[in-house]
Structure formats: C-alpha cells, structure tokens
Design a protein around this motif. Structure first.
Motif, PDB file in Angstrom:
ATOM      1  N   UNK A 110      12.415  37.722  63.065  1.00 65.10           N
ATOM      2  CA  UNK A 110      11.036  37.674  62.524  1.00 65.10           C
ATOM      3  C   UNK A 110      10.017  36.845  63.059  1.00 65.10           C
ATOM      4  N   UNK A 111      10.619  35.674  63.391  1.00 67.50           N
ATOM      5  CA  UNK A 111       9.743  34.808  64.147  1.00 67.50           C
ATOM      6  C   UNK A 111       9.269  34.956  65.624  1.00 67.50           C
ATOM      7  N   UNK A 165       6.802  38.108  65.581  1.00 66.70           N
ATOM      8  CA  UNK A 165       5.606  37.482  65.277  1.00 66.70           C
ATOM      9  C   UNK A 165       4.914  36.572  66.186  1.00 66.70           C
ATOM     10  N   UNK A 166       5.607  35.906  66.914  1.00 65.83           N
ATOM     11  CA  UNK A 166       5.337  35.394  67.948  1.00 65.83           C
ATOM     12  C   UNK A 166       4.882  36.158  69.416  1.00 65.83           C
ATOM     13  N   UNK A 167       5.554  37.055  69.470  1.00 63.16           N
ATOM     14  CA  UNK A 167       5.418  38.224  70.300  1.00 63.16           C
ATOM     15  C   UNK A 167       3.883  39.064  70.222  1.00 63.16           C
ATOM     16  N   UNK A 168       3.925  39.125  68.753  1.00 66.86           N
ATOM     17  CA  UNK A 168       2.434  39.808  68.583  1.00 66.86           C
ATOM     18  C   UNK A 168       1.442  39.169  68.986  1.00 66.86           C
ATOM     19  N   UNK A 227      15.946  44.312  68.336  1.00 68.91           N
ATOM     20  CA  UNK A 227      16.866  44.135  69.286  1.00 68.91           C
ATOM     21  C   UNK A 227      17.460  42.889  68.989  1.00 68.91           C
ATOM     22  N   UNK A 228      16.728  41.787  68.750  1.00 74.89           N
ATOM     23  CA  UNK A 228      17.244  40.271  68.416  1.00 74.89           C
ATOM     24  C   UNK A 228      18.025  40.365  67.315  1.00 74.89           C
ATOM     25  N   UNK A 263       7.795  36.166  52.512  1.00 76.33           N
ATOM     26  CA  UNK A 263       7.114  37.470  52.629  1.00 76.33           C
ATOM     27  C   UNK A 263       6.424  37.714  54.188  1.00 76.33           C
ATOM     28  N   UNK A 264       6.077  36.850  54.487  1.00 74.66           N
ATOM     29  CA  UNK A 264       5.211  36.653  56.072  1.00 74.66           C
ATOM     30  C   UNK A 264       6.526  37.140  57.074  1.00 74.66           C
ATOM     31  N   UNK A 265       7.831  36.649  56.771  1.00 74.84           N
ATOM     32  CA  UNK A 265       8.793  36.893  57.924  1.00 74.84           C
ATOM     33  C   UNK A 265       9.454  37.968  57.646  1.00 74.84           C
TER      34      UNK A 265
END
Length: 522
Positions: free
Chosen positions: A11-12, A15-18, A33-34, A399-401
């Motif tokens: 999830x991190x 989100x970082x990629x976004x 994939x990860x 919830x964010x993750x």
C-alpha cells in the motif's frame, strides 16, 4: 510476510507511486505486483497465480458469481448511458439555462452540491455518483472547478453515511456495536442508543462538514486546489484538458434543442426513487422476524438496489429520448447506438481503476496489513486517556493503506471494545467513535478507495487531481479532530471536545480568510 511490517510495503508503494507519477493504474499495478510477490514468497510463477486468482475472485467467489462487484460495474456503465441520453435529449442544456437564472454565484453552486450531499445519505456510492450528475451543470456554469466539486461530493458522502442510523453504513455499524456490547455484557444502553451517543463524538465528520461550508462561503483555496480554481475562474476551464477524467462524455453527440429541465430531472428522480425503493424492498425481503427501519437497512442488498434503481432510471431516460425522436422530432433516432457507446466509454476509466483497487485491496487483506496495524494498538502501554487519539490515528493509517473504511471498522471496533473494557470502560464510546472517524478519514483520502474513485467519477474530475486537491482540507480536519480526541480522552466531555474543534476551525477560518482576501487584492 503476513501480519508483519513487510505487509505495509504494497500500500505504501502504491500510494508513493501515485504521488510521484500521478498515474493511478501504473501505481496500483506496482502495488498489486509487490503484494503478490510477498504472498508468493518471491516466486514469479506463484505471483502470477495469485494475481490471476485475485482477478478471478472479483467475479467468482466460493464457486458462485460475485454479483456485488458485477452490479457496481454495471451500475457505473448504466449511469454513463443515462448521462449520455440526458445530454442527447437536451436535458443538461435546459437545466443549465434554468440554473443560470437561479444560481447566480459560485458560492450558491457549491452550496447546491453540499446540500444535496447531505440530503442523499442512504449510501456513499449512490451519493457520490448522483450528486455529481445533478451538480455538474450548475458548478460548471459558475466556473467551479471539477476538483472542488469532487471534494464537496467526497466530503458529504461517507461522512454523512457514517453518522446516519438510517443508511447502509449506520445499520451495519449498529449491528457491530451490538456484538461488542454483548461480548462485554454491557446492558445499560442498547446498540442503537450507543450509536446515537457516538454521533456527536465523531469529531472528524463535524470538522469535515464545517470545512466544506467554510470553503464554500470563504473561498478558501489551499495547495493544488488554487491552480484548479484559478484556471476555472480565469480561463473557464473547470478541468485540466490534458488529463483524462472518468464520467466525461467525449463524443460530439447530437443534442436536442427542444429539451426541458424535465429531461434531466425525471431520470434522476427515477434513479433515486428506484434505488431507495429497491433498498427498502431487498431490506424487507432479507429481514427475519420483526421488520423495522433499522432492520431493513441492516439487511438491504445495496449493490442489487443500485442496479435495479439504475435500470429504472435508464428506462425513464430512454422514454424521454424516444419522446424527443418521435414526438418532438428534436433528434435523429440513429444517434441511439452512438449514445450508448459514448455513455459506456465515459465510465471505462472509472471501471479500470475500480478493478485495480479491488485487486490490491484483496491482496493487502491477505497480507493482513490491517491486523498488523491493529496489533500495534493492542500492545501499546500509553496512558488510557490517549486511547481515543491512538485508535483514531491507527484507523486513519489502516483505512488509508487498505482503501476501505468497512474493513477497518470490522477489525478495529472489536479491538477498541476489548481495550476499553480492560482499561477504562468509560472510554468505550469515545474509542468506538474514534475508530469510525479515523476510518472515514483514511478512506476519504486514500487513492485506492472505491469511494474516492467514485467521487472523482461523479464530478468528472481526474482521479489523482481529486486526491491531491482534497488531501490538505481533509488533513486539517483530521488534525482538528485529533486534538478533540485528546480533550475527550482526558476530560470525558463531548461538549468540550466539540467546542475545541469549533475554536480551531474558527481560528483557521480567520487566518485562511485573511490570506485569501490578501491574495485577491493583489
């Protein structure tokens, strides 16, 4: 890798990629994939099997068709087709002309969206899409950016649903609270009574609702929202023309000049009436024993109701189209096929993002990311007075993750009950309220949340633009709520906590208002 710190990586990473790339499908794909690699213990063949299984699970679960997901996708496509035929019938044009005469300010246009968001509280999915369809012609005419509209929609969908007992959210939460009370032999109040007492303690909801009114009346623009609002006002471009936006009709469709406001209003009314009526019908059918309003909404089949309501709205919109073709002679009947395809195509970006989000949510669930975060709460030894704050923060992160508030409710509410019962039972209701508030904030802001995706779709806004422009406002509301939970934890006073939230927001309004005035005077 399950239930460990490594479960936070997918999830991190997504989100970082976004944030870095602004390409949501690519970012979600990397997250998928990860997560699959971790679940497969770094086996490439195992990774592909896991991803294939997750995709298959979207449509077939436990040997049966997963009608819930299919119904949501079909509802999106139907909504796109309804929008297309409303446009062809001249309803959007006529409604725009009507709105010009009555809603004459940007503030008024924003208030229309806010009030509609508060009124349509039955379900967050339906709220996000229906409010967008009604509000877009008005906000577009008053040069309110689509990013601002998406923010207003998102901030009055889940936040309202979570404090409404007569909603799909409220009924489910009341049922969860009932099991928590029973497990700890708490009999001094019922599950419904507990929910009603929790409502004023849901500080994030009240901070968020106050914020949307502040934004509408004061024209407060923070961070990336400034760019979108200034472009809308100065250039008349309500959305960035270089970025794709779900829910937007891109085909040059023939439009009837004989359309009326009724060509837009009646299909929307049919959509709302059909959905609410279907929710009542499926709720009654699913209720065993005494039928009550709460029992109906606890047992209603939301996704089935959406598709039934959508079909009813579609039939009505097609009736108005037929009227334009054969009675009023406003359009050529040959535009029918083009209208269906244009409406379907307008919703495909939202469908793609939703499918990716569902897959990553499933894989994150298998990695037990939520359980790992919940375990952190259980092992903390801080002062019990900090419990509401700790639970609020953990629920935000979870919830964010994971992109789901409901999943966070299911995991954290029982844990909050256990911790409160073991430390200070007087903190039970504030602890439950903090979980609900934190989960709504996380879901509200997460780029992989289906509610966030549908809000950007309803507004016709680029998804990442919506996420990035909404985030500063939501974070301010969350920080305000966090301070309130410190107050409620140490004093036990909900009134004092609400007053604290109000004071912080008043100070924010004064400061932000003065800066806004200063910028406008330059």
């Amino acid at each position: 890798m399950e239930n460990t710190i490594f479960s936070l990586i997918p999830p991190l990473l997504a989100i970082l990629m976004v944030v870095l790339t602004r390409r949501v499908l690519l970012s979600l794909g990397v997250g998928i994939i990860s997560a699959a690699i971790l679940l497969a213990d770094f086996s490439i063949s195992g990774m592909f099997n896991i991803i294939f299984g997750a995709i298959k699970g979207l449509f077939i679960a436990d040997g049966e068709i997963n009608t819930s997901n299919i119904y949501i996708i079909l509802f999106l496509l139907i909504l796109g087709i309804i929008t297309s035929f409303i446009s062809i019938s001249g309803g959007s044009r006529a409604f725009g002309e009507w709105a010009i005469k009555r809603v004459k300010t940007r503030t008024g246009a924003q208030l229309v969206a806010i009030v509609l968001g508060i009124i349509i509280f039955i379900d967050d999915y339906f709220n996000a899409l229906a409010v967008g369809q009604i509000s877009k012609p008005i906000t577009d005419l008053q040069k309110v950016s689509r990013a601002k509209l998406a923010y207003l929609i998102d901030s009055t969908s889940a936040p309202i649903c979570v404090v409404s007992p007569v909603s799909s959210w409220g009924a489910s939460i009341i049922a969860l609270i009932g099991t928590i009370l029973a497990s700890h032999n708490i009999t001094e109040f019922s599950a419904f009574s507990a929910f009603m007492q929790i409502i004023p303690m849901n500080l994030y909801v009240w901070a968020t609702l106050a914020m949307v009114f502040i934004v509408a009346f004061k024209g407060v623009e923070i961070g990336p929202m400034k760019v979108h609002e200034r472009r809308a006002v100065r250039e008349g471009l309500v959305a960035d023309p270089t970025k794709p936006a779900a829910g937007e009709l891109k085909d040059d469709l023939q439009t009837s000049t004989r359309g009326t406001v009724g060509d837009l209003v009646w299909p929307i009314i049919a959509l709302i009436a059909g959905t609410v009526g279907s929710m009542l019908w499926t709720g009654i059918a699913g209720t065993e024993g005494t039928v009550s309003v709460l029992a109906i909404f606890e047992n209603t089949d939301v996704t089935k109701s959406l598709i039934l309501g959508g079909l009813f709205g579609l039939i009505v919109s097609l009736c108005f189209f037929i009227r334009q073709v054969f009675v009023l002679k406003g359009v050529n009947g040959k535009v029918f096929r083009k209208g269906v395809w244009a409406g379907t195509k307008s919703m495909l970006p939202a469908v793609y993002i939703l499918l990716f989000a569902w897959v990553i949510a499933d894989l994150i669930g298998r990695l037990e990311t939520g359980k790992y975060l919940a375990g952190i709460v259980e092992t903390t030894n801080l002062n019990p007075s900090f419990l509401p704050l700790i639970l609020f923060v953990i629920a935000c992160i979870m919830a964010f993750s994971t992109g789901t508030s409901w999943g966070s409710f299911g995991i954290l509410l029982p844990i909050a009950g256990d911790i409160a019962a073991a430390t200070d039972i007087n903190l039970l209701l504030p602890a439950l309220a903090a979980v609900l508030a934190g989960a709504v904030f996380g879901d509200h802001c997460s780029p992989i949340s289906d509610t966030t995706i549908l809000s950007s779709t309803g507004a016709g806004c680029n998804h990442i633009d919506h996420v990035m422009t909404q985030l500063p406002y939501a974070v301010i509301s969350a920080v305000t709520a966090a301070v309130g939970y410190v107050v409620i934890g140490f004093t036990g006073s909900t009134v004092l906590a609400l007053l604290t939230v109000a004071v912080i927001l008043i100070v924010f309004t004064i400061i932000a208002g003065s800066r806004t005035s200063g910028e406008k005077s330059k």
